[in-house]
Scaffold this motif. Structure first.
Motif, PDB file in Angstrom:
ATOM      1  N   VAL A 273     -13.312   6.489 -40.318  1.00 28.50           N
ATOM      2  CA  VAL A 273     -12.320   7.265 -41.767  1.00 28.50           C
ATOM      3  C   VAL A 273     -11.316   6.933 -41.711  1.00 28.50           C
ATOM      4  N   GLY A 274     -10.754   6.806 -43.032  1.00 23.73           N
ATOM      5  CA  GLY A 274      -9.644   6.413 -43.618  1.00 23.73           C
ATOM      6  C   GLY A 274      -8.946   7.253 -44.230  1.00 23.73           C
ATOM      7  N   PHE A 275      -7.927   7.297 -44.880  1.00 22.68           N
ATOM      8  CA  PHE A 275      -7.601   8.231 -46.311  1.00 22.68           C
ATOM      9  C   PHE A 275      -6.828   7.132 -47.051  1.00 22.68           C
ATOM     10  N   ALA A 276      -6.578   7.112 -47.917  1.00 22.11           N
ATOM     11  CA  ALA A 276      -6.032   6.962 -49.407  1.00 22.11           C
ATOM     12  C   ALA A 276      -4.925   7.231 -49.731  1.00 22.11           C
ATOM     13  N   ALA A 277      -3.615   7.794 -49.658  1.00 20.71           N
ATOM     14  CA  ALA A 277      -2.832   9.022 -50.814  1.00 20.71           C
ATOM     15  C   ALA A 277      -1.836   8.004 -51.293  1.00 20.71           C
ATOM     16  N   GLU A 278      -2.401   8.235 -52.705  1.00 20.13           N
ATOM     17  CA  GLU A 278      -1.573   7.262 -53.563  1.00 20.13           C
ATOM     18  C   GLU A 278      -0.929   8.192 -54.396  1.00 20.13           C
ATOM     19  N   THR A 279      -0.183   7.337 -55.755  1.00 19.16           N
ATOM     20  CA  THR A 279       0.178   7.676 -56.643  1.00 19.16           C
ATOM     21  C   THR A 279       0.537   6.774 -57.953  1.00 19.16           C
TER      22      THR A 279
ATOM     23  N   VAL B  53     -10.891   9.179 -37.445  1.00 19.67           N
ATOM     24  CA  VAL B  53     -10.990   9.530 -39.275  1.00 19.67           C
ATOM     25  C   VAL B  53      -9.613   9.385 -39.025  1.00 19.67           C
ATOM     26  N   MET B  54      -8.834   8.493 -39.627  1.00 16.94           N
ATOM     27  CA  MET B  54      -7.625   8.003 -39.420  1.00 16.94           C
ATOM     28  C   MET B  54      -6.600   8.796 -40.431  1.00 16.94           C
ATOM     29  N   CYS B  55      -5.876  10.037 -40.074  1.00 12.08           N
ATOM     30  CA  CYS B  55      -5.368  11.494 -41.200  1.00 12.08           C
ATOM     31  C   CYS B  55      -3.407  10.487 -41.226  1.00 12.08           C
ATOM     32  N   ALA B  56      -3.019   9.892 -40.700  1.00  9.06           N
ATOM     33  CA  ALA B  56      -2.020  10.227 -39.827  1.00  9.06           C
ATOM     34  C   ALA B  56      -1.191   9.008 -41.275  1.00  9.06           C
TER      35      ALA B  56
ATOM     36  N   PRO C 164       2.557  -2.604 -36.742  1.00 11.93           N
ATOM     37  CA  PRO C 164       0.688  -2.760 -37.399  1.00 11.93           C
ATOM     38  C   PRO C 164       0.033  -1.817 -38.168  1.00 11.93           C
ATOM     39  N   ASP C 165      -1.004  -2.740 -38.522  1.00 12.09           N
ATOM     40  CA  ASP C 165      -2.168  -2.129 -38.982  1.00 12.09           C
ATOM     41  C   ASP C 165      -2.680  -1.429 -38.108  1.00 12.09           C
ATOM     42  N   ILE C 166      -2.742  -0.098 -37.431  1.00 14.43           N
ATOM     43  CA  ILE C 166      -3.230  -0.145 -36.744  1.00 14.43           C
ATOM     44  C   ILE C 166      -5.308  -0.030 -36.801  1.00 14.43           C
ATOM     45  N   LEU C 167      -5.234   0.537 -38.448  1.00 15.03           N
ATOM     46  CA  LEU C 167      -6.840   0.677 -38.302  1.00 15.03           C
ATOM     47  C   LEU C 167      -7.655  -1.228 -38.618  1.00 15.03           C
TER      48      LEU C 167
HETATM   49  O1  C5P Z   1      -0.689   3.723 -45.501  1.00 12.74           O
HETATM   50  P1  C5P Z   1      -1.633   2.878 -45.978  1.00 12.74           P
HETATM   51  O2  C5P Z   1      -1.607   3.803 -47.218  1.00 12.74           O
HETATM   52  O3  C5P Z   1      -2.529   1.749 -45.945  1.00 12.74           O
HETATM   53  O4  C5P Z   1      -2.852   3.688 -45.549  1.00 12.74           O
HETATM   54  C1  C5P Z   1      -4.708   3.859 -45.025  1.00 12.74           C
HETATM   55  C2  C5P Z   1      -5.408   3.866 -44.204  1.00 12.74           C
HETATM   56  O5  C5P Z   1      -4.683   2.992 -43.285  1.00 12.74           O
HETATM   57  C3  C5P Z   1      -4.541   6.042 -43.914  1.00 12.74           C
HETATM   58  O6  C5P Z   1      -5.820   6.162 -42.883  1.00 12.74           O
HETATM   59  C4  C5P Z   1      -4.009   5.473 -43.063  1.00 12.74           C
HETATM   60  O7  C5P Z   1      -3.821   6.781 -41.327  1.00 12.74           O
HETATM   61  C5  C5P Z   1      -4.290   4.233 -41.887  1.00 12.74           C
HETATM   62  N1  C5P Z   1      -2.795   3.091 -41.671  1.00 12.74           N
HETATM   63  C6  C5P Z   1      -3.071   2.492 -40.729  1.00 12.74           C
HETATM   64  N2  C5P Z   1      -2.308   2.059 -39.885  1.00 12.74           N
HETATM   65  C7  C5P Z   1      -0.741   1.132 -40.911  1.00 12.74           C
HETATM   66  C8  C5P Z   1      -0.383   2.092 -42.379  1.00 12.74           C
HETATM   67  C9  C5P Z   1      -2.196   3.316 -42.706  1.00 12.74           C
HETATM   68  O8  C5P Z   1      -4.331   2.293 -39.243  1.00 12.74           O
HETATM   69  N3  C5P Z   1       0.452   1.056 -40.186  1.00 12.74           N
END
Ligand code: C5P
Length: 211
Positions: free
Chosen positions: A133-139, A84-87, A117-120
């Motif tokens: 599982v990912g999160f999307a915090a949006e405005t 679960v990628m909450c970060a 880099p995008d971790i996912l």
């Molecule tokens: O930042 P963003 O809205 O793209 O994030 C959506 C998901 O991607 C979240 O679960 C976040 O933890 C992950 N993420 C990531 N690597 C990043 C930015 C976001 O894995 N560099």
């Protein structure tokens, strides 16, 4: 299950005292970790710099930058069945960081950044039978953006929330989220504590785990 959770912001240092970060406090990720541990799952929590106690029974690994978080996730993922990628990972880091404090006179009004880099996306080749599982915090419109990220990041579930609402998102104990997954209609959950949102995510994982 063996659950890997990331939480909090990352911090990208320019020098030993200055950094780029965001408003994440880690509450949502810590709540997911606590909820999973309460259900008897094995939980490892990769935490950015946050001021929160480690939930009981959870193994915690502290990191600072996005690159450190990526390295920790790459190292730990093989031992887990779900992520679960909450970060709230910082999108950018400074192109040049100084090991000593920069003097004001040494600084320029424009500082060059480079993308993290995008971790996912980076760990997608390691996914195999694991559930992500990912999160999307949006405005903006949370569902439109979340749907796009569900597909582009190869997720099984994305938890969308509108961070412009005062009772949801950053630094509060409550959240109002919608679950979006590939094969089910979106589910809008009522306003509830982050711990209860964490319990809903753990229950979803228990229903959908493939390994
Ligand atoms: O930042 P963003 O809205 O793209 O994030 C959506 C998901 O991607 C979240 O679960 C976040 O933890 C992950 N993420 C990531 N690597 C990043 C930015 C976001 O894995 N560099």
């Amino acid at each position: 299950m063996k659950l890997l959770v990331t939480a909090g912001p990352t911090r990208e240092y320019l020098d030993p005292v200055r950094f780029l970060s965001n408003r994440s406090t880690g509450k949502m990720g810590f709540a997911v970790a606590q909820a999973a541990a309460e259900r008897g799952h094995t939980v490892t929590l990769v935490a950015g710099p946050v001021a929160l106690p480690t939930p009981s029974g959870v193994i915690r690994v502290d990191v600072t930058s996005a690159l450190e978080m990526l390295a920790a996730v790459q190292r730990l993922l093989p031992f887990h069945t779900a992520l679960v990628m909450c970060a709230a990972v910082a999108d950018w880091r400074f192109k040049q960081a100084s090991p000593v404090k920069l003097k004001k006179s040494e600084m320029r009004p424009v500082i060059e950044l480079e993308p993290n880099p995008d971790i996912l996306t980076t760990i997608r080749p390691l996914k195999e039978q694991r559930t992500f599982v990912g999160f999307a915090a949006e405005t903006g419109d949370p569902l439109v953006e979340a749907q796009r990220k569900l597909v582009s990041k190869g997720l099984d579930l994305i938890v969308a929330n509108d961070v412009t609402q005062p009772d949801a998102g950053f630094a509060v104990d409550t959240n109002r989220v919608t679950f979006l997954s590939a094969n089910e209609p979106p589910t809008a959950l009522p306003l509830q504590s982050k711990l209860d949102v964490g319990r809903e995510i753990v229950a979803w994982l228990e229903r959908h785990l493939r390994t």
